[in-house]
Design a protein around this motif. Structure first.
Motif, short mmCIF file in Angstrom:
data_model
loop_
_atom_site.label_atom_id
_atom_site.label_comp_id
_atom_site.label_asym_id
_atom_site.label_seq_id
_atom_site.Cartn_x
_atom_site.Cartn_y
_atom_site.Cartn_z
N LYS A 187 -2.13 5.22 -11.67
CA LYS A 187 -1.36 4.01 -11.98
C LYS A 187 -1.40 3.10 -10.76
O LYS A 187 -1.07 3.52 -9.65
CB LYS A 187 0.10 4.35 -12.34
N THR A 188 -1.76 1.84 -10.99
CA THR A 188 -1.81 0.86 -9.91
C THR A 188 -0.68 -0.14 -10.06
O THR A 188 -0.51 -0.73 -11.13
CB THR A 188 -3.15 0.10 -9.92
N LEU A 189 0.07 -0.33 -9.00
CA LEU A 189 1.12 -1.34 -8.95
C LEU A 189 0.67 -2.42 -7.97
O LEU A 189 0.31 -2.11 -6.84
CB LEU A 189 2.45 -0.73 -8.50
N GLY A 190 0.65 -3.67 -8.41
CA GLY A 190 0.31 -4.73 -7.47
C GLY A 190 -1.00 -5.43 -7.74
O GLY A 190 -1.41 -5.62 -8.88
N CYS A 191 -1.71 -5.76 -6.68
CA CYS A 191 -2.79 -6.75 -6.70
C CYS A 191 -4.14 -6.15 -7.12
O CYS A 191 -4.30 -4.95 -7.27
CB CYS A 191 -2.92 -7.38 -5.32
N LYS A 192 -5.13 -7.05 -7.26
CA LYS A 192 -6.49 -6.65 -7.61
C LYS A 192 -7.10 -5.78 -6.52
O LYS A 192 -7.95 -4.93 -6.81
CB LYS A 192 -7.35 -7.89 -7.84
N SER A 198 -8.82 -2.17 -7.13
CA SER A 198 -10.18 -1.76 -6.74
C SER A 198 -10.14 -0.47 -5.92
O SER A 198 -11.01 0.39 -6.07
CB SER A 198 -10.87 -2.88 -5.96
N GLU A 199 -9.10 -0.32 -5.08
CA GLU A 199 -8.99 0.91 -4.28
C GLU A 199 -8.66 2.10 -5.17
O GLU A 199 -9.19 3.21 -4.96
CB GLU A 199 -7.94 0.72 -3.20
N THR A 200 -7.80 1.90 -6.16
CA THR A 200 -7.51 2.98 -7.10
C THR A 200 -8.77 3.43 -7.81
O THR A 200 -9.01 4.64 -7.98
CB THR A 200 -6.47 2.51 -8.14
N TYR A 246 -0.77 13.14 -11.00
CA TYR A 246 -0.55 11.70 -11.16
C TYR A 246 -0.61 11.05 -9.78
O TYR A 246 0.05 11.49 -8.85
CB TYR A 246 0.81 11.42 -11.80
N VAL A 247 -1.43 10.00 -9.67
CA VAL A 247 -1.56 9.26 -8.42
C VAL A 247 -1.06 7.84 -8.66
O VAL A 247 -1.57 7.13 -9.53
CB VAL A 247 -3.03 9.23 -7.93
N ILE A 248 -0.07 7.43 -7.87
CA ILE A 248 0.55 6.11 -8.03
C ILE A 248 0.26 5.30 -6.77
O ILE A 248 0.72 5.64 -5.68
CB ILE A 248 2.07 6.24 -8.25
N ASN A 249 -0.51 4.23 -6.94
CA ASN A 249 -0.86 3.34 -5.83
C ASN A 249 0.12 2.18 -5.82
O ASN A 249 0.17 1.39 -6.76
CB ASN A 249 -2.30 2.84 -5.99
N THR A 250 0.90 2.05 -4.76
CA THR A 250 2.07 1.18 -4.75
C THR A 250 1.85 -0.15 -4.05
O THR A 250 0.93 -0.33 -3.26
CB THR A 250 3.26 1.90 -4.09
N CYS A 251 2.77 -1.08 -4.35
CA CYS A 251 2.77 -2.42 -3.77
C CYS A 251 4.07 -2.60 -2.98
O CYS A 251 5.07 -1.96 -3.27
CB CYS A 251 2.69 -3.44 -4.92
N SER A 252 4.05 -3.50 -2.00
CA SER A 252 5.24 -3.71 -1.18
C SER A 252 5.72 -5.16 -1.20
O SER A 252 6.58 -5.54 -0.42
CB SER A 252 4.94 -3.32 0.28
#
Length: 444
Positions: free
Chosen positions: A7-12, A16-18, A42-48
């Motif tokens: 799951k990707t939270l945030g920008c493009k 792309s990194e996910t 589950y891998v969650i890529n987060t935004c700040s």
């Protein structure tokens, strides 16, 4: 075979990194499945970027554990770099990996078993000096190619330097190899992306203009777009080259943040409104049909009623096409926390609504100004209630009746009225219809 979901939270850039980490798991034999399915990992890529990062992360973790309470949950990315202890307190989290270690999941964990206590891999962001290549696909037609990471600017409101480290980028030769691979994979369009893409090559003899010229020479690549480039880095030679290129699309996105010079100073931006206007006017002079997108922040500390009105009037006066409007959000460790006066939440939201209404007006006027024209459209494959959608060269959304044969094709389309869904209703030109019919007969 273990199942893994992302799951990707945030920008493009996060996206792309996910996708790169996702590919690493696939190559190691893991079964990659949808995030709403029952996975082992589950891998969650987060935004700040916003204040809601914590609650969004918590909700996403809970969503995963509802599918499988025994799943291994890893939280990575910007928020994991800034607040590792906070994330480690979220029930069900097994691993927290900041900027330096987010690409090392497979190296650091070989079992991915549920843990009684989370493991935190966190280091000083200044140790994050490596560049990790990444690219991702958008509906199998456009690819987002990462060319730069981190930021060496110090804007008052931004946590990205603390979350991603200093500006860094690969060599042009490396980016070109990635672009050539994407062309081999069948992509017609590449979107060049980064935290501060225009800062490409900082500290080297290479720069963003040189990168674009190299990408322009990649054989088989038909379209190039580049995402957000700061006005001070949108040099005139770059704009002139874009106008002359047969591949770079007439579509630009330049962050503004405020049209008030006083606010730009408070925000620690590296330009004033006059430079921004000059860039917009040059783009429109050389490419009258170009789309120009604008980033704006509302409610930043110090934004009085007068300064907001100045910002609004400035944007309204520009021949831009759409806005991305962000409501200011307090972020720990940023300079903005020390600035007064503070703006009430209700006022921030009201100002955001005003700018978003302006964006809707600008977008409608821009899109409908091309009704009746013929423009090239790159079509995506998804079926949207009987329509397939695509983008013109100048970033107008267009829909035609669904036909899977048109997927990932650039076709000339007569543009019509705007639909209630927000896209222009299109029709293939007679020549394109005939050509596609012949192709269909040959393959079918």
């Amino acid at each position: 075979m273990k199942k893994v979901a992302f799951k990707t939270l945030g920008c493009k850039l996060n996206y792309s990194e996910t996708m790169t980490i996702r590919q690493d798991f696939k190559e190691e034999g893991y079964d990659v499945i949808d995030f709403d399915s029952e996975a082992d990992i589950y891998v969650i890529n987060t935004c700040s970027v916003t204040q809601g990062a914590n609650s969004t992360c918590r909700k996403t973790v809970r969503r995963a554990l509802r599918r499988n309470p025994e799943a291994f949950v890893a939280v990575i990315g910007c928020y994991a770099q800034l607040e590792p202890g906070e994330i480690a307190q979220i029930d069900g989290v097994d691993a927290v990996l900041g900027a330096k270690n987010k690409f090392r999941l497979l190296e650091l964990f070989d079992d991915f078993h549920k843990r009684s206590e989370p493991i935190v891999y966190h280091s000083d962001v200044n140790e994050t000096v490596d560049f990790h290549n990444a690219f991702s696909a958008d509906d199998r037609t456009r690819a987002f190619l990462k060319v730069q990471d981190g930021c060496s600017y110090s804007c008052s409101f931004c946590t990205i330097p603390m979350a991603r480290g200093k500006s860094r980028s690969p060599r042009i030769s490396s980016v070109v190899r990635n672009a050539e691979q994407l062309v081999e994979d069948g992509f017609k369009e590449i979107v060049v992306t980064g935290v501060n893409a225009g800062d490409f090559g900082r500290g080297t003899e290479e720069d963003f203009f040189m990168l674009l010229r190299a990408l322009d020479r990649v054989g088989g690549l038909e379209r190039i777009r580049f995402s957000s480039v700061e006005p001070n880095l949108m040099h005139e030679e770059l704009i002139h080259f874009s106008a002359e290129s047969g591949k770079i699309q007439p579509h630009f996105h330049m962050p503004l943040q405020s049209g008030s010079d006083k606010m730009l100073g408070i925000m620690r931006r590296r330009y004033q409104s006059e430079l921004y206007r000059q860039r917009v006017e040059l783009i429109k002079e050389l490419m009258p049909d170009a789309a120009i997108g604008v980033d704006v922040i509302t409610g930043h500390p110090g934004e009085t009623d007068e300064r907001f009105r100045e910002s609004y009037d400035f944007v309204d006066s520009l021949p831009v096409s759409y806005l991305h409007v962000f409501t200011y959000s307090e972020r720990p460790g940023t300079h903005a926390l020390s600035i007064e006066p503070n703006v009430q939440d209700s006022v921030r939201k009201e100002r955001t609504h005003k700018f978003r209404r302006l964006s809707q007006k600008k977008r409608f006027e821009f899109d409908t100004s091309f009704s009746g024209e013929v423009r090239e459209v790159l079509f995506e494959g998804a079926d949207h209630n009987g329509a397939m959608l695509g983008w013109t060269d100048n970033y107008v959304r267009v829909g035609i009746p669904y036909n899977p044969r048109h997927e990932n094709k650039i076709l000339p389309v007569q543009l019509g009225a705007r639909s209630k869904e927000g896209y222009l209703i299109g029709e293939l030109t007679p020549e394109a219809k005939k050509e596609q019919q012949v192709i269909g007969e040959l393959v079918g």
